[in-house]
Design an enzyme around this catalytic site. Structure first.
Site, PDB file in Angstrom:
ATOM      1  N   HIS A   1      -2.582   8.466  -7.221  1.00 37.55           N
ATOM      2  CA  HIS A   1      -1.238   8.236  -6.694  1.00 37.55           C
ATOM      3  C   HIS A   1      -1.040   6.792  -6.224  1.00 37.55           C
ATOM      4  O   HIS A   1       0.083   6.392  -5.893  1.00 37.55           O
ATOM      5  CB  HIS A   1      -0.959   9.195  -5.529  1.00 37.55           C
ATOM      6  CG  HIS A   1       0.393   9.819  -5.593  1.00 37.55           C
ATOM      7  ND1 HIS A   1       1.538   9.097  -5.838  1.00 37.55           N
ATOM      8  CD2 HIS A   1       0.804  11.108  -5.449  1.00 37.55           C
ATOM      9  CE1 HIS A   1       2.590   9.899  -5.833  1.00 37.55           C
ATOM     10  NE2 HIS A   1       2.172  11.130  -5.609  1.00 37.55           N
TER      11      HIS A   1
ATOM     12  N   ASP B   1       3.842   6.713  -9.090  1.00 35.44           N
ATOM     13  CA  ASP B   1       4.427   7.848  -8.386  1.00 35.44           C
ATOM     14  C   ASP B   1       4.575   9.027  -9.342  1.00 35.44           C
ATOM     15  O   ASP B   1       4.246   8.938 -10.533  1.00 35.44           O
ATOM     16  CB  ASP B   1       5.781   7.450  -7.799  1.00 35.44           C
ATOM     17  CG  ASP B   1       5.638   6.360  -6.743  1.00 35.44           C
ATOM     18  OD1 ASP B   1       4.638   6.407  -6.002  1.00 35.44           O
ATOM     19  OD2 ASP B   1       6.507   5.479  -6.674  1.00 35.44           O
TER      20      ASP B   1
END
Length: 477
Positions: A448, A452
């Site tokens: 992450h 995104d």
């Protein structure tokens, strides 16, 4: 007079610092040729046959089968220019650390490296004998009175009759650590010492030229911990679980140890997330059948894994954020131009990840051929360290185990891994009608930090579209 040359465990590359002796290919007294394989070792990445750069008669072997040796530790000694019958008369097998006997050429101590003699044309990473290597000076400590010459507790030393290996490394008492570099090669040894509060400068290494080995640190830990354990038996008993007479302890070393360390590091460093989608793979299977039929009966078949790898390279071209890694020290995301696809392969040795280099530049047929070659090498244990490192994205087909889904652990330091479940017939709404279709589940685990959810979802959706409608790939042809 014969010149005895010592051959040490060479640097096998890719940061490997030790290897386990799997099988000796020569015996003491046997005549070997230049570049003849003499021992098979298992590193954390592959099985490797190590060729000897000298030709002559084997006078000693160091390390029993199953024993781990550090890079630079002696493997064997060879009498160059010796009569084949002379060294063979030495008693015992000469396996250091195994039978407690080291055979030597008559009247010769362990020789210095270098000098005249045959030279080797074979080169593993980090060694080769095209030119004489640097000479090393050896220090011969005085043997302990209680030990037989050349032995400590029945174990032969690595340097002939006059050398001994201390049972417990010597720790300096009330003295400042000696200045200068610490004679340690392995980062694992450093970490073990750091975790247990062992000052490496206070140890005397038992390896070549005073090299500190893992065994030295473990002995120091045991020596330091013994009094404390004796002083507080009740506390130790309270904290330790009840012993089970039927328990089996399996050391986390070799490949299994590396896998454990890498998985732990991945979970510790990478904030990963997973998204998944069910996909109708009926058309992809039909496309594969058509491709193989068009190639004729003698043409190599294209595997399903190759088609999935080709789809992944196309998706990475659209979403390059996932073909990346994070440089934590520089606090930078490093995007990679070339795509090297790793694929998880279960073997008798454990889980390995062979790597297809420049997968983005390969056709489905080329990918299938390379995947087949690497899979065969993985099964017979002949993969080289270079074929097991450097992947930028990993494909994990856990459907072969009969499972539908998973949340894969990212192959550190990559940024993503695509998992593929089994393909099974399921009821599916197709063109407005309920039908039985070939359905699979795709799961994408991603870092992450590099992107995104929108990027990860877009990547996974594009892969799913290509699986459901392989013609989507034609837009990029």
């Amino acid at each position: 007079m014969a010149e005895v040359k010592e051959f040490t465990l060479p640097d096998l590359g890719e940061g490997l610092t030790e290897a386990e002796v799997v099988r000796w290919l020569v015996e003491v007294g046997e005549v070997v040729a230049v570049d003849q394989p003499v021992v098979e070792v298992e590193t954390a990445k592959a099985m490797v046959e190590v060729p000897c750069p000298y030709g002559g008669v084997v006078t000693a072997r160091y390390g029993a089968e199953g024993e781990e040796l550090a890079v630079g530790a002696p493997l064997l000694t060879v009498a160059v220019g010796a009569d084949a019958s002379a060294p063979a008369a030495a008693e015992g097998s000469g396996s250091g650390g195994a039978d407690g006997v080291v055979a030597e050429a008559d009247g010769a101590d362990a020789a210095e490296d270098g000098g005249a003699g045959e030279t080797s044309g074979a080169v593993l990473v980090g060694y080769g004998t095209g030119a004489p290597p640097a000479r090393r000076r050896r220090v011969r400590p005085t043997p302990a009175p209680a030990a037989a010459a050349g032995q400590v507790n029945g174990v032969a030393s690595g340097y002939g009759r006059h050398a001994v290996t201390p049972e417990v490394p010597v720790r300096a008492e009330a003295a400042e650590p000696a200045p200068g570099p610490v004679p340690v090669i392995s980062p694992l040894v450093r970490r073990l010492a750091r975790q247990n509060g062992v000052e490496l400068r206070t140890l005397t290494g038992s390896g070549p030229d005073g090299l500190i080995l893992r065994a030295d640190v473990e002995r120091a830990i045991g020596a330091a911990g013994a009094p404390a354990a004796a002083a507080e038996p009740s506390a130790a008993a309270a904290s330790a679980p009840a012993a089970d007479a039927g328990e089996v302890r399996i050391p986390l070393r070799g490949l299994r140890g590396v896998v454990a360390d890498k998985m732990s590091r991945s979970r510790r460093e990478i904030p990963e997330a997973t998204c998944w989608v069910d996909v109708d793979a009926t058309e992809l299977l039909a496309a594969r059948r058509a491709m193989n039929a068009a190639g004729g009966p003698d043409a190599p078949k294209i595997s399903l894994l190759a088609l999935l790898a080709r789809i992944c390279t196309a998706a990475l071209a659209r979403y390059p954020e996932l073909n990346a890694r994070v440089d934590t020290e520089a606090r930078e995301i490093v995007r990679l131009e070339r795509v090297h696809v790793g694929f998880a392969a279960q073997t008798d040795r454990g889980l390995v990840v062979p790597v297809v280099r420049d997968a983005h530049a390969r056709s489905a047929e080329s990918l299938s051929e390379e995947l087949g070659r690497l899979t065969g090498a993985a099964r017979d244990g002949s993969l080289t360290p270079g074929e097991l490192t450097g992947s930028t994205f990993t494909l994990n087909n856990y459907g072969v185990f009969g499972v539908d889904g998973s949340t894969p652990i990212i192959n550190h330091p990559e940024a993503a891994m695509l998992g593929v479940g089994r393909i099974v017939p399921k009821p599916w709404v197709y063109e407005g009608e309920l039908a039985v279709r070939q359905v699979t589940q795709l799961s994408l685990t991603f870092d992450h930090r590099v992107c995104d959810g929108g990027v990860a979802g877009g990547f996974l959706r594009y892969v799913a579209d290509c699986v459901e409608q392989p013609a989507v790939l034609l837009r990029g042809v």
